[in-house]
Design a protein around this motif. Structure first.
Motif, PDB file in Angstrom:
ATOM      1  N   GLY A  71     113.352  52.668 -40.306  1.00  0.00           N
ATOM      2  CA  GLY A  71     114.775  52.492 -40.049  1.00  0.00           C
ATOM      3  C   GLY A  71     115.643  53.550 -40.693  1.00  0.00           C
ATOM      4  N   ASP A  72     116.915  53.192 -40.955  1.00  0.00           N
ATOM      5  CA  ASP A  72     117.917  54.123 -41.459  1.00  0.00           C
ATOM      6  C   ASP A  72     118.026  54.040 -42.980  1.00  0.00           C
ATOM      7  N   ARG A  73     119.200  54.378 -43.504  1.00  0.00           N
ATOM      8  CA  ARG A  73     119.384  54.401 -44.954  1.00  0.00           C
ATOM      9  C   ARG A  73     119.140  53.033 -45.581  1.00  0.00           C
ATOM     10  N   MET A  74     119.546  51.979 -44.892  1.00  0.00           N
ATOM     11  CA  MET A  74     119.302  50.648 -45.438  1.00  0.00           C
ATOM     12  C   MET A  74     117.813  50.353 -45.519  1.00  0.00           C
ATOM     13  N   ALA A  75     117.055  50.821 -44.537  1.00  0.00           N
ATOM     14  CA  ALA A  75     115.607  50.628 -44.571  1.00  0.00           C
ATOM     15  C   ALA A  75     114.994  51.353 -45.759  1.00  0.00           C
ATOM     16  N   ARG A  76     115.517  52.536 -46.071  1.00  0.00           N
ATOM     17  CA  ARG A  76     114.996  53.254 -47.238  1.00  0.00           C
ATOM     18  C   ARG A  76     115.260  52.477 -48.522  1.00  0.00           C
ATOM     19  N   GLY A  77     116.431  51.846 -48.609  1.00  0.00           N
ATOM     20  CA  GLY A  77     116.719  51.014 -49.768  1.00  0.00           C
ATOM     21  C   GLY A  77     115.791  49.820 -49.858  1.00  0.00           C
ATOM     22  N   VAL A  78     115.466  49.212 -48.704  1.00  0.00           N
ATOM     23  CA  VAL A  78     114.533  48.091 -48.687  1.00  0.00           C
ATOM     24  C   VAL A  78     113.147  48.554 -49.128  1.00  0.00           C
ATOM     25  N   ALA A  79     112.730  49.739 -48.680  1.00  0.00           N
ATOM     26  CA  ALA A  79     111.430  50.279 -49.084  1.00  0.00           C
ATOM     27  C   ALA A  79     111.381  50.480 -50.596  1.00  0.00           C
ATOM     28  N   ASP A  80     112.458  51.009 -51.176  1.00  0.00           N
ATOM     29  CA  ASP A  80     112.510  51.174 -52.626  1.00  0.00           C
ATOM     30  C   ASP A  80     112.420  49.824 -53.330  1.00  0.00           C
ATOM     31  N   GLY A  81     113.130  48.828 -52.799  1.00  0.00           N
ATOM     32  CA  GLY A  81     113.089  47.500 -53.405  1.00  0.00           C
ATOM     33  C   GLY A  81     111.714  46.875 -53.331  1.00  0.00           C
ATOM     34  N   LEU A  82     111.038  47.032 -52.186  1.00  0.00           N
ATOM     35  CA  LEU A  82     109.683  46.511 -52.056  1.00  0.00           C
ATOM     36  C   LEU A  82     108.718  47.241 -52.980  1.00  0.00           C
ATOM     37  N   ARG A  83     108.876  48.548 -53.069  1.00  0.00           N
ATOM     38  CA  ARG A  83     107.999  49.326 -53.942  1.00  0.00           C
ATOM     39  C   ARG A  83     108.151  48.882 -55.397  1.00  0.00           C
ATOM     40  N   PHE A  84     109.380  48.588 -55.795  1.00  0.00           N
ATOM     41  CA  PHE A  84     109.643  48.100 -57.150  1.00  0.00           C
ATOM     42  C   PHE A  84     109.054  46.699 -57.330  1.00  0.00           C
ATOM     43  N   THR A  85     109.238  45.837 -56.348  1.00  0.00           N
ATOM     44  CA  THR A  85     108.751  44.462 -56.426  1.00  0.00           C
ATOM     45  C   THR A  85     107.237  44.409 -56.494  1.00  0.00           C
ATOM     46  N   LEU A  86     106.572  45.286 -55.759  1.00  0.00           N
ATOM     47  CA  LEU A  86     105.113  45.277 -55.669  1.00  0.00           C
ATOM     48  C   LEU A  86     104.468  46.335 -56.554  1.00  0.00           C
ATOM     49  N   ALA A  87     105.215  46.818 -57.535  1.00  0.00           N
ATOM     50  CA  ALA A  87     104.711  47.913 -58.375  1.00  0.00           C
ATOM     51  C   ALA A  87     103.447  47.531 -59.133  1.00  0.00           C
ATOM     52  N   GLN A  88     103.290  46.269 -59.477  1.00  0.00           N
ATOM     53  CA  GLN A  88     102.137  45.841 -60.269  1.00  0.00           C
ATOM     54  C   GLN A  88     101.044  45.199 -59.416  1.00  0.00           C
ATOM     55  N   GLN A  89     101.116  45.371 -58.102  1.00  0.00           N
ATOM     56  CA  GLN A  89     100.106  44.826 -57.196  1.00  0.00           C
ATOM     57  C   GLN A  89      99.207  45.959 -56.709  1.00  0.00           C
ATOM     58  N   PRO A  90      97.985  46.040 -57.193  1.00  0.00           N
ATOM     59  CA  PRO A  90      97.121  47.182 -56.816  1.00  0.00           C
ATOM     60  C   PRO A  90      96.639  47.134 -55.375  1.00  0.00           C
ATOM     61  N   GLU A 134     105.093  52.454 -47.779  1.00  0.00           N
ATOM     62  CA  GLU A 134     105.511  53.762 -47.287  1.00  0.00           C
ATOM     63  C   GLU A 134     106.620  53.559 -46.263  1.00  0.00           C
ATOM     64  N   GLU A 135     107.267  54.643 -45.871  1.00  0.00           N
ATOM     65  CA  GLU A 135     108.441  54.504 -45.011  1.00  0.00           C
ATOM     66  C   GLU A 135     108.512  55.586 -43.948  1.00  0.00           C
ATOM     67  N   ILE A 136     109.146  55.243 -42.855  1.00  0.00           N
ATOM     68  CA  ILE A 136     109.567  56.198 -41.825  1.00  0.00           C
ATOM     69  C   ILE A 136     111.061  55.968 -41.652  1.00  0.00           C
ATOM     70  N   THR A 137     111.866  56.787 -42.287  1.00  0.00           N
ATOM     71  CA  THR A 137     113.307  56.540 -42.292  1.00  0.00           C
ATOM     72  C   THR A 137     114.081  57.823 -42.003  1.00  0.00           C
ATOM     73  N   GLU A 138     115.229  57.645 -41.396  1.00  0.00           N
ATOM     74  CA  GLU A 138     116.210  58.700 -41.178  1.00  0.00           C
ATOM     75  C   GLU A 138     117.561  58.113 -41.593  1.00  0.00           C
ATOM     76  N   ASP A 139     118.133  58.641 -42.674  1.00  0.00           N
ATOM     77  CA  ASP A 139     119.309  58.015 -43.275  1.00  0.00           C
ATOM     78  C   ASP A 139     120.454  57.813 -42.293  1.00  0.00           C
ATOM     79  N   ARG A 140     120.676  58.764 -41.392  1.00  0.00           N
ATOM     80  CA  ARG A 140     121.854  58.724 -40.526  1.00  0.00           C
ATOM     81  C   ARG A 140     121.521  58.522 -39.051  1.00  0.00           C
ATOM     82  N   GLU A 141     120.360  57.998 -38.774  1.00  0.00           N
ATOM     83  CA  GLU A 141     119.950  57.828 -37.379  1.00  0.00           C
ATOM     84  C   GLU A 141     119.582  56.378 -37.091  1.00  0.00           C
ATOM     85  N   GLY A 142     119.815  55.968 -35.847  1.00  0.00           N
ATOM     86  CA  GLY A 142     119.424  54.648 -35.391  1.00  0.00           C
ATOM     87  C   GLY A 142     118.790  54.731 -34.026  1.00  0.00           C
TER      88      GLY A 142
END
Length: 394
Positions: free
Chosen positions: A113-132, A137-145
């Motif tokens: 997705g777009d910039r919001m999707a990148r923020g969600v990816a960061d949040g998930l990466r932080f949430t799952l940081a301790q899960q081996p 990963e992400e496929i995002t374009e900040d200004r595209e839909g």
């Protein structure tokens, strides 16, 4: 004359170290307004006015006396404390955090997705940081839909990434950057017209089909409320398309609208974070999220992923397929992705079958003569009928 000689003697005997004291005593002993010969002699004595020479500029004749009684000492200036420049992190960016080393066969959550999707990816990466056993990963374009003159081919890019890795689920959040964007054509398709909405829906469904044909679940995140009523109307239209796609293709839809409103249903930039602390969740434009806001969105997304994939424990990603006979012991709380009647698409189901009419459409089964649930059997007649059907045995 004696006074004059004494004054000259004091001046001549004064050494550099005692010169200021001698001059101070001479000035104290001199009359306030000298007259006559003393005035002439005093004017002739140039050394008495040494304070005006360049070498004694700023000279204070009373400094020795002041120092004697502890005064006149200059305070030492303290150098200003040099503070390290404060580093301000943009509102939507995550802080630095450490991730455990991921297993080589760790399952992949792909965020699109777009910039919001990148923020969600960061949040998930932080949430799952301790899960081996899980990575993001992400496929995002900040200004595209989906809309615009040359939007990305989201379906193609996503399908290519799925086939190149062990993707277990796809998360999509998009639509913020589609506002006021037209679809290309001759003439172009104007924003929010009926034709535009239909074109937009086709784009959404193309992405859904590309993921579902790989038998992967999708978590589609809806758009949040804003402080702009016109924009809220646009976001509501897009959310209806996203929710419709989820209903038709068994996609999990995460509705954020009420989550980011105040108790009285009004827009607010603040609210409880994932730890329950009231904090700022939206940025100054009142559309995007702060880091705390993205973490909150990721919290609800991760909850759906856990339901779909059975958690992140020992059985998290060990070949869970769309098999109704496959039971997950680690927490899948919903039916498998496949239909209960078998088959991926509605076209594969026999809508004329008795099972379909009973389980899906809710039609009652035809009564069977002689069975206890036959509504035609009433009272004592039911018993006699049963006896007759059974050959007279009671």
């Amino acid at each position: 004359m004696a006074f004059k000689t004494s004054l000259r003697g004091l001046t001549q005997m004064a050494r550099p170290s005692a010169l200021p004291l001698a001059i101070a005593l001479a000035l104290l002993a001199s009359p306030a307004e000298p007259t006559g010969w003393f005035q002439k002699e005093a004017m002739a004595e140039e050394p008495i006015v040494l304070a005006q020479n360049n070498g004694f500029r700023g000279f204070n004749p009373f400094a020795p006396i002041q120092r004697l009684f502890g005064g006149g000492r200059e305070k030492k200036r303290q150098a200003p404390v040099q503070q390290a420049p404060k580093v301000v992190r943009p509102a939507g960016l995550p802080p630095r955090f450490e991730e455990v080393e991921k297993d080589p066969d760790a399952g992949l959550i792909l965020v699109v997705g777009d910039r919001m999707a990148r923020g969600v990816a960061d949040g998930l990466r932080f949430t799952l940081a301790q899960q081996p056993k899980i990575k993001v990963e992400e496929i995002t374009e900040d200004r595209e839909g989906f809309a615009g003159a040359e939007p990305p081919e989201w379906a193609t890019r996503t399908l290519s990434r799925i086939r190149g890795a062990d993707v277990k689920a796809v998360v999509v959040m998009m639509g913020w950057r589609d506002r006021d964007e037209e679809f290309p054509g001759d003439p172009s398709i104007e924003y929010m017209t009926a034709e535009w909405l239909e074109s937009y829906r086709n784009k959404v469904m193309a992405l859904v089909r590309s993921v579902r044909q790989e038998k992967l679940p999708i978590v589609w995140v809806g758009l949040p409320p804003t402080n702009d009523e016109l924009l809220n109307g646009d976001f509501t239209q897009l959310n209806s398309i996203f929710a419709g796609a989820a209903e038709e293709r068994r996609v999990r839809y995460v509705d954020l609208w009420d989550i980011f409103l105040s108790e009285d249903g009004a827009y607010t930039s603040f609210g409880p974070d994932v730890d329950g602390k009231n904090t700022r969740l939206r940025t100054n434009d009142r559309i995007a999220f702060t880091w705390a806001g993205y973490r909150k969105v990721a919290f609800f997304v991760e909850r759906e992923l856990s339901r779909l994939l059975g958690g992140y424990g020992g059985l998290a990603f060990e070949g869970v397929e769309d098999d109704p006979n496959f039971i997950v012991l680690t927490g899948r709380t919903t039916s498998p992705e496949g239909f209960l009647l078998g088959g991926e698409d509605d076209a594969e189901n026999d809508t004329s079958s008795t099972a379909y009419r009973f389980f899906v459409e809710g039609e009652p089964l035809a009564p069977v003569s002689g069975r206890v649930d036959d509504p035609r059997m009433i009272g004592n007649d039911s018993v006699s009928t049963l006896i007759e059907a059974g050959g007279g045995d009671t």
